[in-house]
Design an enzyme around this catalytic site. Structure first.
Site, PDB file in Angstrom:
ATOM      1  N   HIS A   1      -5.781  24.592  29.545  1.00 56.18           N
ATOM      2  CA  HIS A   1      -6.848  23.764  29.056  1.00 56.18           C
ATOM      3  C   HIS A   1      -6.010  21.963  28.438  1.00 56.18           C
ATOM      4  O   HIS A   1      -6.977  21.734  28.391  1.00 56.18           O
ATOM      5  CB  HIS A   1      -7.304  24.464  28.515  1.00 56.18           C
ATOM      6  CG  HIS A   1      -7.315  24.535  26.890  1.00 56.18           C
ATOM      7  ND1 HIS A   1      -6.195  26.430  25.971  1.00 56.18           N
ATOM      8  CD2 HIS A   1      -6.701  23.601  25.963  1.00 56.18           C
ATOM      9  CE1 HIS A   1      -6.167  25.450  24.807  1.00 56.18           C
ATOM     10  NE2 HIS A   1      -6.216  24.720  24.897  1.00 56.18           N
TER      11      HIS A   1
ATOM     12  N   ASP B   1      -4.652  31.312  30.650  1.00 54.09           N
ATOM     13  CA  ASP B   1      -4.565  29.515  29.662  1.00 54.09           C
ATOM     14  C   ASP B   1      -3.031  29.367  29.574  1.00 54.09           C
ATOM     15  O   ASP B   1      -1.933  29.857  28.703  1.00 54.09           O
ATOM     16  CB  ASP B   1      -5.034  30.051  28.345  1.00 54.09           C
ATOM     17  CG  ASP B   1      -5.242  29.112  27.661  1.00 54.09           C
ATOM     18  OD1 ASP B   1      -5.053  27.678  28.342  1.00 54.09           O
ATOM     19  OD2 ASP B   1      -6.230  28.418  27.041  1.00 54.09           O
TER      20      ASP B   1
ATOM     21  N   SER C   1      -2.714  23.340  20.298  1.00 58.34           N
ATOM     22  CA  SER C   1      -2.968  24.382  22.112  1.00 58.34           C
ATOM     23  C   SER C   1      -1.730  24.039  22.594  1.00 58.34           C
ATOM     24  O   SER C   1      -1.415  22.779  22.874  1.00 58.34           O
ATOM     25  CB  SER C   1      -4.534  23.557  22.386  1.00 58.34           C
ATOM     26  OG  SER C   1      -5.400  24.223  22.098  1.00 58.34           O
TER      27      SER C   1
END
EC number: 3.4.21.-
Length: 257
Positions: free
Chosen positions: A64, A109, A203
């Site tokens: 992402h 992911d 992230s």
């Protein structure tokens, strides 16, 4: 409310994936400048993520965190006063877990990036080992990144922050994240008392256990660092065959069962 937080300004990437966002380390301390040689600062379409160097030509981050314009910085500690051996690269090729063309926040992911040029090992640059086995419950692991250090405000540090957290029973994460599959290729990790967590800006960064990358920052609670709300990390060990196949040149590698 749960969200996948992409760093910095919480901009929304216009990708074929679902809506996303990122994380940062809350409750930690400044990392030792010599103990994160593998840590990558990723700028993608004006948004910040983390990443991990796994050899001189390849790195891992979260799917992402993908974007059209990605800048990858190695050997960085202070963003305002960079180390002299800092190196900057861009992706030569990006690989996504190929079982599905669609991104889901519970699985897949993970993004493997081949750099446009290999980096040179230096005082502040060196790869992190891939896992030899998965971590067991209660293993103490380390998180790090340039993400916000406040669970409710966007306070981004100049240097990366580090914190120790624990591998948590997957059932704890399933209780808070009802969409999480029982056999999901993820790890659940955090401090059940709260106070330490990833947050906006982290992230794609690493979950490090026993000197190996075991997880990739994927999903966390909002606000960060709440009691009994661990975060979710992509489980690197479950993607190990795919990673090794791609690096070996088998770009048609399929997902393991």
């Amino acid at each position: 409310m749960v969200l996948i937080r992409v760093l910095a300004n919480l901009l929304i990437l216009q990708l074929s994936y679902a809506q996303k966002s990122s994380e940062l380390v809350v409750g930690g301390d400044e990392c030792n400048i010599n103990e994160h040689r593998f840590l990558v600062l990723v700028y993608t379409d004006g948004i910040q993520c983390g990443g991990t160097l796994i050899n001189k030509e390849w790195m891992l981050t979260a799917a992402h965190c993908d974007g059209k314009k990605m800048k990858l910085q190695f050997g960085l500690h202070s963003k305002n006063v960079p180390n002299k051996d800092k190196q900057t690269r861009v992706p030569k090729k990006k690989y996504f877990f190929p079982c599905s063309k669609n991104f889901t926040k519970w699985d897949k992911d993970i993004m493997l990036i081949r750099l446009n040029h290999p980096v040179n090992n230096s005082t502040h640059i060196a790869p992190l080992s891939l896992p030899s086995k998965p971590p067991s419950q209660d293993t103490v692991c380390n998180i790090m990144g340039w993400g916000t250090i406040s669970p409710t405000k966007e306070i981004y540090p100049d240097v990366p922050h580090c914190a120790n957290i624990n591998i948590v029973d997957h059932a704890v994460c399933r209780a808070f994240y009802p969409g999480l599959l029982e056999k999901s290729k993820t790890l659940c990790a955090g401090i059940l008392e709260g106070g330490k967590d990833i947050c906006q800006g982290d992230s794609g960064g690493p979950l490090i256990c026993n000197g190996q990358i075991q997880g990739i920052v994927s999903v966390g609670g909002n606000p960060c660092a709440e009691p009994r709300v661990p975060a979710i990390y992509t489980k690197v060990f479950d993607h190990l065959d795919w990673i090794k196949s791609i690096i070996a040149g088998n770009t048609a590698a399929t997902c393991p069962l």
